[in-house]
Motif scaffolding. Sequence first.
Motif, short mmCIF file in Angstrom:
data_model
loop_
_atom_site.label_atom_id
_atom_site.label_comp_id
_atom_site.label_asym_id
_atom_site.label_seq_id
_atom_site.Cartn_x
_atom_site.Cartn_y
_atom_site.Cartn_z
N PHE A 60 27.70 26.27 110.54
CA PHE A 60 28.88 25.42 110.68
C PHE A 60 29.74 25.42 109.42
N GLY A 61 29.51 26.41 108.54
CA GLY A 61 30.36 26.58 107.38
C GLY A 61 29.74 26.11 106.09
N PHE A 62 30.22 26.66 104.99
CA PHE A 62 29.80 26.25 103.65
C PHE A 62 30.69 25.08 103.20
N PRO A 63 30.11 23.97 102.76
CA PRO A 63 30.95 22.89 102.24
C PRO A 63 31.83 23.33 101.08
N SER A 64 31.29 24.19 100.21
CA SER A 64 32.04 24.73 99.08
C SER A 64 31.36 26.03 98.68
N TYR A 65 31.97 26.77 97.77
CA TYR A 65 31.45 28.09 97.41
C TYR A 65 31.03 28.19 95.95
N GLU A 66 30.78 27.08 95.30
CA GLU A 66 30.44 27.10 93.88
C GLU A 66 28.95 27.37 93.66
N SER A 67 28.63 28.40 92.90
CA SER A 67 27.27 28.69 92.46
C SER A 67 26.25 28.51 93.58
N ILE A 68 26.44 29.25 94.67
CA ILE A 68 25.56 29.14 95.82
C ILE A 68 24.32 29.99 95.63
N ARG A 69 23.18 29.44 95.97
CA ARG A 69 21.91 30.15 95.94
C ARG A 69 21.22 29.97 97.28
N SER A 70 20.66 31.04 97.79
CA SER A 70 19.79 30.97 98.95
C SER A 70 18.36 30.85 98.46
N ARG A 71 17.77 29.67 98.60
CA ARG A 71 16.37 29.50 98.27
C ARG A 71 15.52 29.94 99.47
N LYS A 72 14.23 29.79 99.37
CA LYS A 72 13.37 30.34 100.41
C LYS A 72 13.53 29.65 101.76
N SER A 73 13.86 28.37 101.77
CA SER A 73 14.01 27.70 103.07
C SER A 73 15.15 26.70 103.08
N TYR A 74 16.07 26.81 102.14
CA TYR A 74 17.26 25.97 102.14
C TYR A 74 18.34 26.67 101.32
N VAL A 75 19.56 26.14 101.37
CA VAL A 75 20.70 26.72 100.65
C VAL A 75 21.28 25.63 99.74
N ILE A 76 21.67 26.04 98.54
CA ILE A 76 22.12 25.07 97.54
C ILE A 76 23.40 25.54 96.86
N SER A 77 24.26 24.59 96.53
CA SER A 77 25.40 24.83 95.65
C SER A 77 25.14 24.03 94.39
N TYR A 78 25.17 24.69 93.25
CA TYR A 78 24.77 24.06 92.00
C TYR A 78 25.98 23.73 91.14
N ASP A 79 25.98 22.54 90.58
CA ASP A 79 27.05 22.06 89.71
C ASP A 79 26.64 22.35 88.26
N ARG A 80 27.18 23.40 87.68
CA ARG A 80 26.77 23.82 86.34
C ARG A 80 27.20 22.83 85.25
N ARG A 81 28.27 22.10 85.49
CA ARG A 81 28.73 21.13 84.49
C ARG A 81 27.81 19.92 84.44
N ASN A 82 27.41 19.42 85.61
CA ASN A 82 26.59 18.21 85.66
C ASN A 82 25.10 18.49 85.73
N ARG A 83 24.71 19.75 85.90
CA ARG A 83 23.29 20.17 85.92
C ARG A 83 22.51 19.55 87.07
N VAL A 84 23.18 19.31 88.18
CA VAL A 84 22.56 18.82 89.41
C VAL A 84 23.22 19.56 90.58
N PRO A 85 22.68 19.46 91.79
CA PRO A 85 23.35 20.14 92.91
C PRO A 85 24.71 19.51 93.24
N ASN A 86 25.61 20.34 93.80
CA ASN A 86 26.78 19.80 94.50
C ASN A 86 26.35 19.33 95.88
N TRP A 87 25.57 20.18 96.54
CA TRP A 87 25.01 19.87 97.85
C TRP A 87 23.81 20.78 98.11
#
Length: 294
Positions: A60-87
Motif C-alpha cells: 500500500f505504498g512507502f510512507p517515505s523514502y528516507e534511509s529504508i532498510r529491509s530487515r528479515k521480517s519487517y521494513v524500516i525507515s531510519y531517521d539519521r538525525r534523531n537516531r530512531v526510526p521514522n517508521w
Amino acid sequence: MAGIRYIIIAGAGFLGGILYRDKAGHTLSAARSLSPANVDVPAAMDIDERGDHVIETMKFGFPSYESIRSRKSYVISYDRRNRVPNWVLERLTPNHIAYNENVSRSKTEFFEDDSIHPYFRSTNSDYRGSGYDRGHLAAAGNHRSFQEFLDDTFVLSNIAPQVGKGFNRDIWNKLEKYVRGLVKKYRQVYVCSGPLYLPRNEADGKKYVKYEVIGANNVAVPTHFFKIILCETESNEYDLEAYVLPNTVIDENVPLKAFLVPRDSIERAAGFLLFEKLPLTSLRNVNGLPALKK
C-alpha cells in the motif's frame, strides 16, 4: 550486515521505480526480487512466506523514502538525525506470530545497526543510565516464529527511548498484545509504528516542540508514539485503527480506545502518508466506526 537489503528508489512509482540489492550487492528489479531464492529467510517457511516480504509489506505504498532498510521480517525507515526510526512497517499473519518453543528472548541482545554510518547510529551506551527503556517499534513478540526474526527486532535502528514503567512495560506492551490478538482474527495485519514530536503550549502563549536527547549520540526521546493497524478480512475488506500515545506514565485503567485518533492527524504530525495506496472503497471500519467511502 547479513539479512539486510538496501532499497534504491529510482522513481516515485511503487514497485516499477524500485530496485533492490541482494546480499551479494547485485541490483535486482522488482520483478526478479519476487523470487524466493533472493530472499534471506529460513528455508523452513512455506512458499508464500518465503516470497519477497518487502513487496507484500509495502503493497500500500512507502510512507517515505528516507534511509529504508529491509530487515528479515519487517521494513524500516531510519531517521539519521534523531537516531530512531521514522517508521517501522510489519506484515503479520497467524503463521508469523506462531509460538515456537525454541525461540527465546534470552538468546538475544540489543546490537548496533552496522548498515548505518557510525556518525548516525545509536548505541547501547546511549541508553545506559538514561532512565529510558530501549523500546521496540517492530515488537519482539510479533516475530517469534524463528529465532533470527526475533533477534533482528533487537537491532538499535528499530529502537527508541521509551518511559519504562507505565509505558513500554505496560500500555505499549498492552497495545502490542492487542495487535497479536487481531492477527489471529484476520487474514493478515499490517502495522506501522513510529515516533512523534508534538508541540505544546508554554507559559508565554507560544507553541514549542521540545524533547530530550540522551547519550553521546544525542538520541531523541519522542514525545509520543503512533501505531496504525490495518486488518485484512477474508472478503478483502479492511478495518483500520490509529493510535497516538504520549511517552509518559499512563494510568493502567485508561483503555486503549482512549488513544484512538484520526489517521490524518498522525500523517500531518509525522510528515508522511500512511497506506495511501489503499483504496478508500475497500475500508470497512475506521476506529470501530463504518468508514466513509469518499
